[in-house]
Design an enzyme around this catalytic site. Structure first.
Site, short mmCIF file in Angstrom:
data_model
loop_
_atom_site.label_atom_id
_atom_site.label_comp_id
_atom_site.label_asym_id
_atom_site.label_seq_id
_atom_site.Cartn_x
_atom_site.Cartn_y
_atom_site.Cartn_z
N ASP A 98 0.82 -1.20 0.00
CA ASP A 98 0.00 0.00 0.00
C ASP A 98 0.86 1.26 0.00
O ASP A 98 0.47 2.28 -0.58
CB ASP A 98 -0.93 0.00 1.21
CG ASP A 98 -2.08 -0.99 1.06
OD1 ASP A 98 -2.36 -1.40 -0.08
OD2 ASP A 98 -2.71 -1.35 2.08
N GLY A 99 2.03 1.20 0.63
CA GLY A 99 2.93 2.35 0.62
C GLY A 99 3.38 2.72 -0.78
O GLY A 99 3.47 3.89 -1.14
#
EC number: 2.7.1.23
Length: 295
Positions: A72-73
């Protein structure tokens, strides 16, 4: 619905698993006779790739679809760069949770193939714009898909601030900080701080105090078009920080103002056709399955 022809690939550096997945993805796309473009930083660690390379900015201008390989980063960083170009983004999960990158590596060919065949869902996710001002001077600006967080930085002391919504005074507060999150970010830091989960289709912003020195302080959900203003107390002895998605950081001085509002550009996030938000929450957050052991 126009087919995707020019496919960009962005990946997280420093992971052999990501590189292996990118190699598989590259081969799969080339076998389908598509034009594949690598982000230049990834191309440097893939010798002999033989593909066109470019920066994220250029990728947003020339690609029909961008695939992000990572967690997700990685998606958060790509989203901030690509949202302004309106290019759709698809995620292959090589991280931990994977709320945004929801295709598993073992289903890469099947799910990416479905997307290329036109079987997909498009979601619009809005971003936040954060402006740090000192009087009339701009001290910093950042975008956030998940959240904007005011926090004490390296200090362990509490922050004192005032909160205004659409020009109306809401409260003054002493706390470890304040999280301002989108529906996308409601399952991230805001959730850990006791905030509610908001469906991605909601046009709303949640404000979550971090360990407030006030028993009655609770998260507030406001209209997504609200303008929030946080005024750092001029009497403070520390210099708090503002973080956007935990990746971009700005230092505030006592008396500074942080203004947060919705950006006009939205991220176009692509999911496989069988995408189910509640199933993702159930899987990622460990919710109970059906009574009797069903799925």
């Amino acid at each position: 619905m126009e087919p995707f022809r020019n496919i960009g690939i962005i990946g997280r550096l420093g992971s052999t698993q990501v590189l292996d997945t990118i190699r598989r993805l590259k081969k799969f796309l080339i076998d389908r006779h598509l034009h594949v473009i690598l982000e230049d930083t990834i191309a440097e660690v893939l010798p002999g790739h033989g593909l066109q390379t470019c920066s994220r900015k250029i990728m947003g201008e020339i690609c029909d679809l961008v695939v992000v390989v990572g967690g997700d980063g990685s998606m958060l960083g790509a989203a901030r760069a690509l949202a302004r170009h309106k290019v759709p983004v698809l995620g292959i999960n090589r991280g931990s949770l994977g709320f945004l990158t929801d295709i598993r590596p073992d289903e890469l060919e099947a799910k990416v193939g479905e997307v290329l065949d036109g079987q997909y869902i498009v979601e619009s996710r809005f971003l936040l714009d954060a402006q740090v001002r000192r009087g009339i001077d701009s001290m910093g600006q950042g975008d956030a898909l998940n959240d904007v967080v005011l926090h004490p930085g390296k200090s362990t002391r509490m922050i004192e601030f005032e909160l205004y919504i659409d020009g109306q005074f809401v409260c003054s507060q002493k706390a470890d900080g304040l999280i301002v999150a989108t529906p996308t970010g409601s399952t991230a830091y805001a959730l850990s701080a006791g905030g509610p989960i908001m469906h991605p289709k909601l046009d709303a912003i949640v404000i979550v105090p971090m360990y407030p020195h006030m028993l009655s302080s609770r998260p507030i959900v406001v209209d997504g078009n609200s303008e929030l203003k946080i005024v750092v107390s001029p009497n403070m002895q520390i210099y708090p920080q503002v973080s956007c998605d935990g990746q971009n950081h700005f230092t505030c001085a006592p008396g500074d103002t942080v203004t947060i509002s919705k950006k006009p550009q939205k991220l176009r996030l692509i999911h496989p056709i069988d995408h189910n938000y509640y199933e993702i929450c159930r899987t990622k957050l460990g919710w109970g399955s059906r009574l009797g052991g069903g799925d």
